[in-house]
Design an enzyme around this catalytic site. Sequence first.
Site, PDB file in Angstrom:
ATOM      1  N   GLU A  79      58.719  37.989  32.391  1.00  9.89           N
ATOM      2  CA  GLU A  79      58.168  39.320  32.190  1.00  9.89           C
ATOM      3  C   GLU A  79      59.273  40.374  32.079  1.00  9.89           C
ATOM      4  O   GLU A  79      60.327  40.264  32.695  1.00  9.89           O
ATOM      5  CB  GLU A  79      57.223  39.663  33.344  1.00  9.89           C
ATOM      6  CG  GLU A  79      55.958  38.826  33.269  1.00  9.89           C
ATOM      7  CD  GLU A  79      54.925  39.164  34.327  1.00  9.89           C
ATOM      8  OE1 GLU A  79      53.733  39.111  34.010  1.00  9.89           O
ATOM      9  OE2 GLU A  79      55.297  39.475  35.471  1.00  9.89           O
ATOM     10  N   CYS A  92      63.343  47.033  32.578  1.00 13.31           N
ATOM     11  CA  CYS A  92      63.636  46.119  33.683  1.00 13.31           C
ATOM     12  C   CYS A  92      63.549  44.702  33.127  1.00 13.31           C
ATOM     13  O   CYS A  92      62.487  44.276  32.680  1.00 13.31           O
ATOM     14  CB  CYS A  92      62.616  46.350  34.790  1.00 13.31           C
ATOM     15  SG  CYS A  92      62.800  45.239  36.180  1.00 13.31           S
ATOM     16  N   CYS A  99      63.004  31.960  40.595  1.00 18.05           N
ATOM     17  CA  CYS A  99      64.175  32.338  41.383  1.00 18.05           C
ATOM     18  C   CYS A  99      64.332  31.339  42.520  1.00 18.05           C
ATOM     19  O   CYS A  99      63.341  30.836  43.054  1.00 18.05           O
ATOM     20  CB  CYS A  99      63.985  33.745  41.953  1.00 18.05           C
ATOM     21  SG  CYS A  99      65.466  34.394  42.767  1.00 18.05           S
ATOM     22  N   CYS A 103      63.213  34.897  48.858  1.00 14.45           N
ATOM     23  CA  CYS A 103      63.030  36.073  49.728  1.00 14.45           C
ATOM     24  C   CYS A 103      61.551  36.124  50.126  1.00 14.45           C
ATOM     25  O   CYS A 103      60.664  35.942  49.287  1.00 14.45           O
ATOM     26  CB  CYS A 103      63.440  37.347  49.009  1.00 14.45           C
ATOM     27  SG  CYS A 103      65.189  37.362  48.565  1.00 14.45           S
ATOM     28  N   CYS A 106      58.846  38.514  48.199  1.00 16.53           N
ATOM     29  CA  CYS A 106      58.909  38.626  46.736  1.00 16.53           C
ATOM     30  C   CYS A 106      58.012  37.587  46.084  1.00 16.53           C
ATOM     31  O   CYS A 106      58.066  36.404  46.427  1.00 16.53           O
ATOM     32  CB  CYS A 106      60.354  38.425  46.272  1.00 16.53           C
ATOM     33  SG  CYS A 106      60.529  38.502  44.481  1.00 16.53           S
ATOM     34  N   GLY A 152      64.430  36.684  38.895  1.00 14.16           N
ATOM     35  CA  GLY A 152      65.658  35.908  38.980  1.00 14.16           C
ATOM     36  C   GLY A 152      66.806  36.624  39.649  1.00 14.16           C
ATOM     37  O   GLY A 152      66.759  37.832  39.888  1.00 14.16           O
ATOM     38  N   CYS A 326      57.944  46.386  41.449  1.00 18.36           N
ATOM     39  CA  CYS A 326      59.009  45.542  42.012  1.00 18.36           C
ATOM     40  C   CYS A 326      58.417  44.360  42.758  1.00 18.36           C
ATOM     41  O   CYS A 326      57.531  44.519  43.592  1.00 18.36           O
ATOM     42  CB  CYS A 326      59.841  46.302  43.033  1.00 18.36           C
ATOM     43  SG  CYS A 326      60.661  47.725  42.396  1.00 18.36           S
TER      44      CYS A 326
HETATM   45  N1  SAH Z   1      67.456  38.904  42.655  1.00 16.50           N
HETATM   46  C1  SAH Z   1      67.861  40.276  42.448  1.00 16.50           C
HETATM   47  C2  SAH Z   1      67.058  40.894  41.351  1.00 16.50           C
HETATM   48  C3  SAH Z   1      65.608  41.158  41.711  1.00 16.50           C
HETATM   49  S1  SAH Z   1      65.496  42.860  41.706  1.00 16.50           S
HETATM   50  C4  SAH Z   1      67.789  41.037  43.748  1.00 16.50           C
HETATM   51  O1  SAH Z   1      67.360  40.452  44.742  1.00 16.50           O
HETATM   52  O2  SAH Z   1      68.249  42.159  43.812  1.00 16.50           O
HETATM   53  C5  SAH Z   1      63.981  43.171  42.353  1.00 16.50           C
HETATM   54  C6  SAH Z   1      64.039  44.160  43.480  1.00 16.50           C
HETATM   55  O3  SAH Z   1      62.723  44.283  43.974  1.00 16.50           O
HETATM   56  C7  SAH Z   1      64.899  43.651  44.638  1.00 16.50           C
HETATM   57  O4  SAH Z   1      65.484  44.711  45.352  1.00 16.50           O
HETATM   58  C8  SAH Z   1      63.848  42.987  45.479  1.00 16.50           C
HETATM   59  O5  SAH Z   1      64.293  42.802  46.793  1.00 16.50           O
HETATM   60  C9  SAH Z   1      62.686  43.955  45.352  1.00 16.50           C
HETATM   61  N2  SAH Z   1      61.394  43.353  45.674  1.00 16.50           N
HETATM   62  C10 SAH Z   1      61.056  42.055  45.609  1.00 16.50           C
HETATM   63  N3  SAH Z   1      59.770  41.883  45.997  1.00 16.50           N
HETATM   64  C11 SAH Z   1      59.293  43.104  46.292  1.00 16.50           C
HETATM   65  C12 SAH Z   1      58.013  43.581  46.706  1.00 16.50           C
HETATM   66  N4  SAH Z   1      56.990  42.761  46.879  1.00 16.50           N
HETATM   67  N5  SAH Z   1      57.887  44.901  46.908  1.00 16.50           N
HETATM   68  C13 SAH Z   1      58.915  45.737  46.688  1.00 16.50           C
HETATM   69  N6  SAH Z   1      60.132  45.353  46.288  1.00 16.50           N
HETATM   70  C14 SAH Z   1      60.324  44.046  46.091  1.00 16.50           C
END
Ligand code: SAH
Length: 352
Positions: A79, A92, A99, A103, A106, A152, A326
């Site tokens: 996406e 974005c 990935c 985390c 996520c 990713g 995000c």
């Molecule tokens: N892997 C990279 C790129 C992903 S960026 C990274 O970790 O930075 C996506 C951003 O959105 C990251 O800061 C991630 O921590 C955040 N994110 C992931 N899941 C989320 C959620 N459910 N709500 C808000 N932010 C989230």
Amino acid sequence: MEAFFTRQGEKAFRASQLLKWIHQLGVTDYDAMTNLGKGLRAHLSEHTCIGLPRIMHAQHSNDGTRKWLLRLPDGNSVETVFIPEAERGTLCISSQVGCSLNCSFCSTARQGYNRNLSAGEIISQLWIANREMSAFGQEQRVVTNVVLMGMGEPLLNFDNVVRALRLMMEDHAYGLSKRRITLSTAGLVPGIDRLREECDVSLAVSLHAPDDELRDRLVPLNKKYPIRELMAACKRYVAGQPRRRITFEYVMLAGVNDSPRHAYQLLRLLERVPSKVNLIPFNGFAGAPYETSNTSAIDVFRDILIAGGIMTVTRKTRGDDIDAACGQLVGRFRDRTRRSIRMQEMVRDPRP
Ligand code: SAH
């Protein structure tokens, strides 16, 4: 590309002509590239191809955010999200299918890791966004900023990501300055150092917790590269460049990492790194084990950081009505790990 053309006995500048056709004018048919000779066009058609992912699904949010689900030739999909604002348009983009970092907050993590995107698949997200918004050949840029904040971990796909970044910055292609491109990482320390040496675009770091005990739980990569090492790498990234800052992303999880005590701890951590902080209200998804902090908790947290001298903004949640916010990007993919099924079973029957 220059080497390719000179091998054909052509002048090196054919490379910039071809880049312009593809990336500035959006042309993918060699026969329409009129400043390339007929023989060369025939050679290109025979030996090369310009391939693009197909749009499987396009969604428009009430707030103007747009999301595209792109299908790749092997059946996977990723996406891409466009977020318009008054002064800029941010795209974005994704760097991997799924990935591997897992985390806990996520949704991309739920699908596990499938594969890296090629440089072409990364840059084609920018190409497709431009085409969909009729931006090719226009004076005014529609996509003014790019963030690698989609699906990713970009630093785990280093070579392809850097190739795509170079095309974004290339004058004959998209001509974006490195300040308008932000790579976001969960904290891969060696990758941060390599990026500094090879392609020092703006860096965002997904911190999310001010101490190792908590960060180990939220971002398991922390067990390999704990906060001290991560902060040292961040310092190296901006060393000797007085105006540069690292953006720290911090997802606000109710009752987990959002108390004033966490804010003060975070302040101490950021003392010696030129930084700004983006607070991200947690975006929920089915089966998520967290809730977002309430607005007043986020405001208190933000005000503590600001009073401590850290530039802090709460990121507006955009496009959540189309699951484009995000951490909500999932795409569709061939699940080699069957992790999503295991996760669904766990949600139904949470016993270990
Ligand atoms: N892997 C990279 C790129 C992903 S960026 C990274 O970790 O930075 C996506 C951003 O959105 C990251 O800061 C991630 O921590 C955040 N994110 C992931 N899941 C989320 C959620 N459910 N709500 C808000 N932010 C989230």
